[in-house]
Design a protein around this motif. Structure first.
Motif, mmCIF file in Angstrom:
data_model
loop_
_atom_site.group_PDB
_atom_site.id
_atom_site.type_symbol
_atom_site.label_atom_id
_atom_site.label_comp_id
_atom_site.label_asym_id
_atom_site.label_seq_id
_atom_site.Cartn_x
_atom_site.Cartn_y
_atom_site.Cartn_z
ATOM 1 N N VAL A 107 -9.769 -14.820 7.964
ATOM 2 C CA VAL A 107 -9.237 -15.908 7.157
ATOM 3 C C VAL A 107 -8.324 -15.277 6.107
ATOM 4 N N PRO A 108 -7.038 -15.590 6.093
ATOM 5 C CA PRO A 108 -6.113 -14.922 5.167
ATOM 6 C C PRO A 108 -6.431 -15.247 3.718
ATOM 7 N N ARG A 109 -6.115 -14.296 2.861
ATOM 8 C CA ARG A 109 -6.283 -14.492 1.411
ATOM 9 C C ARG A 109 -4.997 -14.017 0.741
ATOM 10 N N PRO A 110 -3.948 -14.838 0.746
ATOM 11 C CA PRO A 110 -2.618 -14.413 0.326
ATOM 12 C C PRO A 110 -2.534 -13.959 -1.119
ATOM 13 N N GLN A 111 -3.486 -14.345 -1.969
ATOM 14 C CA GLN A 111 -3.437 -13.907 -3.359
ATOM 15 C C GLN A 111 -3.831 -12.442 -3.526
ATOM 16 N N PHE A 112 -4.454 -11.866 -2.502
ATOM 17 C CA PHE A 112 -4.899 -10.484 -2.634
ATOM 18 C C PHE A 112 -3.976 -9.589 -1.812
ATOM 19 N N ILE A 113 -3.177 -8.782 -2.530
ATOM 20 C CA ILE A 113 -2.063 -8.059 -1.939
ATOM 21 C C ILE A 113 -2.496 -6.961 -0.978
ATOM 22 N N GLU A 114 -3.708 -6.468 -1.112
ATOM 23 C CA GLU A 114 -4.212 -5.438 -0.195
ATOM 24 C C GLU A 114 -4.094 -5.894 1.257
ATOM 25 N N GLU A 115 -4.106 -7.201 1.464
ATOM 26 C CA GLU A 115 -4.087 -7.747 2.810
ATOM 27 C C GLU A 115 -2.880 -7.299 3.627
ATOM 28 N N PHE A 116 -1.742 -7.068 2.970
ATOM 29 C CA PHE A 116 -0.530 -6.718 3.712
ATOM 30 C C PHE A 116 -0.697 -5.390 4.453
ATOM 31 N N GLY A 117 -1.324 -4.407 3.806
ATOM 32 C CA GLY A 117 -1.556 -3.136 4.477
ATOM 33 C C GLY A 117 -2.641 -3.222 5.525
ATOM 34 N N ILE B 256 -10.395 17.985 -17.037
ATOM 35 C CA ILE B 256 -10.747 18.260 -15.640
ATOM 36 C C ILE B 256 -9.820 17.471 -14.712
ATOM 37 N N PRO B 257 -9.742 17.848 -13.442
ATOM 38 C CA PRO B 257 -8.846 17.159 -12.518
ATOM 39 C C PRO B 257 -9.377 15.794 -12.103
ATOM 40 N N ALA B 258 -8.457 14.927 -11.679
ATOM 41 C CA ALA B 258 -8.817 13.601 -11.189
ATOM 42 C C ALA B 258 -8.102 13.346 -9.877
ATOM 43 N N ALA B 259 -8.790 12.644 -8.969
ATOM 44 C CA ALA B 259 -8.213 12.260 -7.679
ATOM 45 C C ALA B 259 -8.503 10.778 -7.456
ATOM 46 N N ILE B 260 -7.627 10.134 -6.715
ATOM 47 C CA ILE B 260 -7.832 8.750 -6.273
ATOM 48 C C ILE B 260 -8.083 8.791 -4.774
ATOM 49 N N ALA B 261 -9.084 8.076 -4.308
ATOM 50 C CA ALA B 261 -9.349 7.969 -2.869
ATOM 51 C C ALA B 261 -9.402 6.486 -2.534
ATOM 52 N N SER B 262 -8.322 5.932 -2.003
ATOM 53 C CA SER B 262 -8.254 4.491 -1.787
ATOM 54 C C SER B 262 -7.053 4.147 -0.918
ATOM 55 N N ASN B 263 -6.992 2.898 -0.473
ATOM 56 C CA ASN B 263 -5.811 2.390 0.211
ATOM 57 C C ASN B 263 -4.961 1.531 -0.718
ATOM 58 N N PHE B 264 -5.442 1.309 -1.959
ATOM 59 C CA PHE B 264 -4.650 0.578 -2.942
ATOM 60 C C PHE B 264 -5.180 0.891 -4.330
ATOM 61 N N THR B 265 -4.363 0.578 -5.330
ATOM 62 C CA THR B 265 -4.804 0.654 -6.720
ATOM 63 C C THR B 265 -4.547 -0.700 -7.370
ATOM 64 N N PHE B 266 -5.248 -0.966 -8.466
ATOM 65 C CA PHE B 266 -5.246 -2.315 -9.026
ATOM 66 C C PHE B 266 -3.939 -2.693 -9.714
ATOM 67 N N ASP B 267 -3.100 -1.722 -10.068
ATOM 68 C CA ASP B 267 -1.806 -2.079 -10.647
ATOM 69 C C ASP B 267 -1.004 -2.940 -9.676
ATOM 70 N N GLU B 268 -1.012 -2.571 -8.412
ATOM 71 C CA GLU B 268 -0.261 -3.336 -7.420
ATOM 72 C C GLU B 268 -0.931 -4.680 -7.132
ATOM 73 N N VAL B 269 -2.248 -4.722 -7.209
ATOM 74 C CA VAL B 269 -2.959 -5.992 -7.042
ATOM 75 C C VAL B 269 -2.584 -6.958 -8.169
ATOM 76 N N TYR B 270 -2.570 -6.452 -9.405
ATOM 77 C CA TYR B 270 -2.186 -7.317 -10.529
ATOM 78 C C TYR B 270 -0.719 -7.732 -10.412
ATOM 79 N N ASN B 271 0.152 -6.798 -10.020
ATOM 80 C CA ASN B 271 1.564 -7.138 -9.806
ATOM 81 C C ASN B 271 1.702 -8.286 -8.811
ATOM 82 N N GLY B 272 0.855 -8.275 -7.802
ATOM 83 C CA GLY B 272 0.929 -9.293 -6.762
ATOM 84 C C GLY B 272 0.538 -10.681 -7.232
ATOM 85 N N LEU B 273 -0.031 -10.774 -8.452
ATOM 86 C CA LEU B 273 -0.407 -12.077 -8.997
ATOM 87 C C LEU B 273 0.716 -12.721 -9.809
ATOM 88 N N CYS B 274 1.859 -12.042 -9.910
ATOM 89 C CA CYS B 274 2.997 -12.637 -10.619
ATOM 90 C C CYS B 274 3.503 -13.866 -9.865
#
Length: 493
Positions: free
Chosen positions: A366-376, A139-157
Motif C-alpha cells: 500500500v503506497p505511502r507517498p508522504q514518506f520519501i524513503e518509498e522511492f528508493g 571519536i568517529p561516527a558512521a551512518i548505516a542506513s538507506n536514508f537519513t531524516f533530513d531528506e524525509v523532512y525535505n519530502g514533507l515540503c
C-alpha cells in the motif's frame, strides 16, 4: 544447504566499544541494526556493543541475549504516523522543532555518556544528533542506513508556510550528519544530502508538490546504481568537523536482513493451521500491525480471495479476526512468517522489502507517498523482488483479491542472475566498521597515507568469487558479494 565462502584477513584487532544509535521510528531500523550488531558481536575481536534507542527494549531482545547492552534514550524526533502509510506532517515538524530546542542539552548528555563508557565509535541508523555527539567526544561516527531524516523532512515540503520551519530544521540535521565520516549505504537508498555523491541513479528526492524526477542515467546496476558490491565512493560533501582525520566515504553494501530460523511446516503448525488447510490454500502475511482490522466492510465481505488464509502480525487481542485469519504472537519472528507464506501485504519499509527479497516472497504494498524513503524501496523491489501495488482505498475497503492473485503468480526474485544482490550485507558492514575504527585510531597517532586504504581493503576482501551450492527451488544465483557464512535452504512452496 547454501554455503558462501570467502577468504578474509582475520588479523588480530583489539576489542572496541561500538555505540549503535537506532531510531524508534518503525521496526525496520531496529531489525537491520540488530543484524549488523549480531555480526559485530561475531567478529573474533569480541567487541562490546551498546544499542541506544527510544524504541522498546523488546525489539532488541535478540541482540541483548547475545551480549549487546540496551540503553533507553530520546535521541531522535522521528516521524509521526497515525497509520502505517500516512504521516502527520504538522505534528512531525512540531516534534522536530521541540527536539532541536532541546538539542544542546541532549548533546551534552550524550557526549558525557560516550566518554563514560569509553566509546570507540558511534553508528547511527539514522538519528542525526549522535553524529555530533561523537565529534564532541572525539571519536568517529558512521551512518548505516538507506536514508537519513533530513531528506524525509525535505519530502514533507508542500509549498506553504510550514516549509520555512522544515528548511530551517533540515539545516541543523544535515550539519549533524556531516560529523560522520563513513556512510554504509544499504540497498534501496534515496539521496543522503550529508554525503551526496551525485550518483544519478539515487536522484534528488521529489517533494509532494513536484513531479518525480526521471533519472539521468536509467541503466541498471545491482542496487543504488552500483554494478558491483561492496562499492566505495568518495563523499562530495565536506565534514562538519574542523579537522576530520580521514576522507569521507560511502560504501554500498549488499542486503542486510534477518534470515528465517524455522521451516514452513513448523511455523504454520505452531500457529494452529492444520496441514489440510495450508496444503490446499494460499497464505497471506498481513504485516501492518492490525491498525485497521475489524472494519465493517471486512465483516460483510471477507477481503481474501477463495482458498486463501491470512496470518496477521501485531493484531491486538481485543480485535475479532475475520474467518480464515490467524493471529501471530506478539514475539513472532517475522522472517519465519515471511518464508512460510505465499505473499506479504504491507508498506514499503526496508525491513519488509529486504526480508521479502531475501526469502523470495512476492509483496503487495500500500503506497505511502508522504514518506520519501518509498522511492528508493520501490525501485529496489522492482529490480530485486516482486511487487504489486494496492491502492489505499482498495486496501481499506477489503478489495484485495486481484492484487493478491497477481502477486501469487510472481517468483519473488530478480529475473536477471547477473544483477542479483548478495545477502550478506551484515557481515560486510561489521567488518568495514571494525576497520573504520582501526583507520581512525591509526590516523590519531600518526598521519600515514597508507591508512586511507583500510576501509577500502575491508570492502575489497568481501568482493571475491562466491561458491554456492543449493538443494532448494527458492535459491540465489552465485554472486561476488558474500562473506563466509552458512545459510539454511529456503523452503520450496
Amino acid at each position: 544447504m547454501v554455503k558462501l565462502q570467502v577468504e578474509v584477513n582475520n588479523a588480530c584487532i583489539q576489542p572496541f566499544v561500538f555505540c549503535f544509535y537506532v531510531s524508534g521510528h518503525g521496526w525496520g531500523h531496529a531489525t537491520r541494526a540488530n543484524q549488523i550488531i549480531s555480526d559485530i558481536l561475531r567478529l573474533p575481536a569480541q567487541h562490546k556493543v551498546y544499542v541506544i534507542s527510544n524504541a522498546s527494549s523488546f525489539i532488541f531482545q535478540g541482540v541483548t541475549n547475545v551480549g549487546a547492552i540496551y540503553r533507553q534514550a530520546d535521541i531522535d524526533a522521528g516521524v509521526v504516523q497515525p497509520l502505517a502509510y500516512t504521516v502527520d506532517r504538522q505534528q512531525t515538524i512540531t516534534n522536530l522543532k521541540q527536539f532541536l530546542h532541546q538539542r544542546q542539552s541532549i548533546l551534552m548528555d550524550e557526549i558525557a555518556w560516550l566518554r563514560q563508557v569509553k566509546a570507540d565509535c558511534v553508528i547511527c541508523d539514522a538519528p542525526f544528533l549522535p553524529c555530533a555527539a561523537a565529534a564532541g567526544a572525539g571519536i568517529p561516527a558512521a551512518i548505516a542506513s538507506n536514508f537519513t531524516f533530513d531528506e524525509v523532512y525535505n519530502g514533507l515540503c508542500e509549498g506553504d508556510a510550514l516549509d520555512d520551519d522544515i528548511k530551517e530544521g533540515v539545516k541543523v540535521v544535515i550539519q549533524d550528519y556531516r560529523n560522520a565520516d563513513l556512510l554504509i549505504r544499504l540497498p534501496g537508498a534515496i539521496r543522503i544530502p550529508s554525503f551526496d555523491d551525485a550518483v544519478e541513479l539515487v536522484p534528488s528526492t521529489p517533494t509532494l508538490y513536484e513531479p518525480t524526477p526521471t533519472p539521468i542515467n536509467p541503466s541498471k546496476g545491482i542496487v543504488n546504481g552500483k554494478t558491483q558490491l561492496p562499492s566505495i565512493s568518495v563523499a562530495t560533501v565536506l565534514s562538519s568537523r574542523l579537522s576530520s582525520k580521514i576522507e569521507r566515504r560511502i560504501v554500498d553494501v549488499p542486503l542486510v536482513f534477518r534470515k528465517y530460523h524455522k521451516n514452513r511446516k513448523q511455523v504454520l503448525e505452531e500457529l494452529g493451521i492444520p496441514s489440510s488447510i495450508y496444503d490446499t490454500h494460499r497464505i497471506l502475511l498481513l504485516s501492518f500491525g492490525g491498525q485497521v482490522l475489524g472494519k465493517a466492510e471486512w465483516k460483510q465481505e471477507n477481503p481474501l480471495p477463495p482458498n486463501w488464509i491470512c496470518i496477521v502480525c501485531g493484531a491486538p487481542d481485543n480485535i475479532d479476526l475475520p474467518v480464515g485469519f490467524y493471529r501471530a504472537s506478539r514475539d513472532a519472528y517475522v522472517p519465519d512468517l515471511t518464508n512460510a507464506v505465499d505473499v506479504v501485504l504491507g508498506k514499503l519499509g526496508y525491513g519488509t522489502c529486504s526480508e521479502c527479497i531475501g526469502h523470495h516472497t512476492p509483496f503487495v504494498y500500500v503506497p505511502r507517498p508522504q514518506f520519501i524513503e518509498e522511492f528508493g524501496l520501490r525501485k529496489l523491489m522492482q529490480d530485486q523482488g516482486s511487487a504489486v501495488e494496492l491502492h489505499r482505498e482498495d486496501f481499506e475497503a477489503g478489495r484485495w483479491g486481484s492484487a493478491l492473485e497477481e502477486a501469487a503468480q510472481l517468483s519473488g526474485a530478480c529475473d536477471e542472475p547477473e544483477r542479483l544482490v548478495g545477502h550478506n550485507g551484515g557481515p560486510i558492514a561489521a567488518k568495514i566498521l571494525e576497520q573504520f575504527v582501526v583507520e581512525w585510531n591509526s590516523k590519531k597517532s600518526a598521519s600515514s597515507p597508507q591508512q586511507h586504504t583500510l576501509v577500502a581493503a575491508a570492502a575489497a576482501t568481501a568482493a571475491v568469487t562466491t561458491t554456492i551450492a543449493t538443494e532448494s527451488n527458492k535459491t540465489s544465483t552465485p554472486t561476488t558479494n558474500d562473506l563466509s557464512l552458512e545459510v539454511p535452504p529456503l523452503n520450496t512452496r
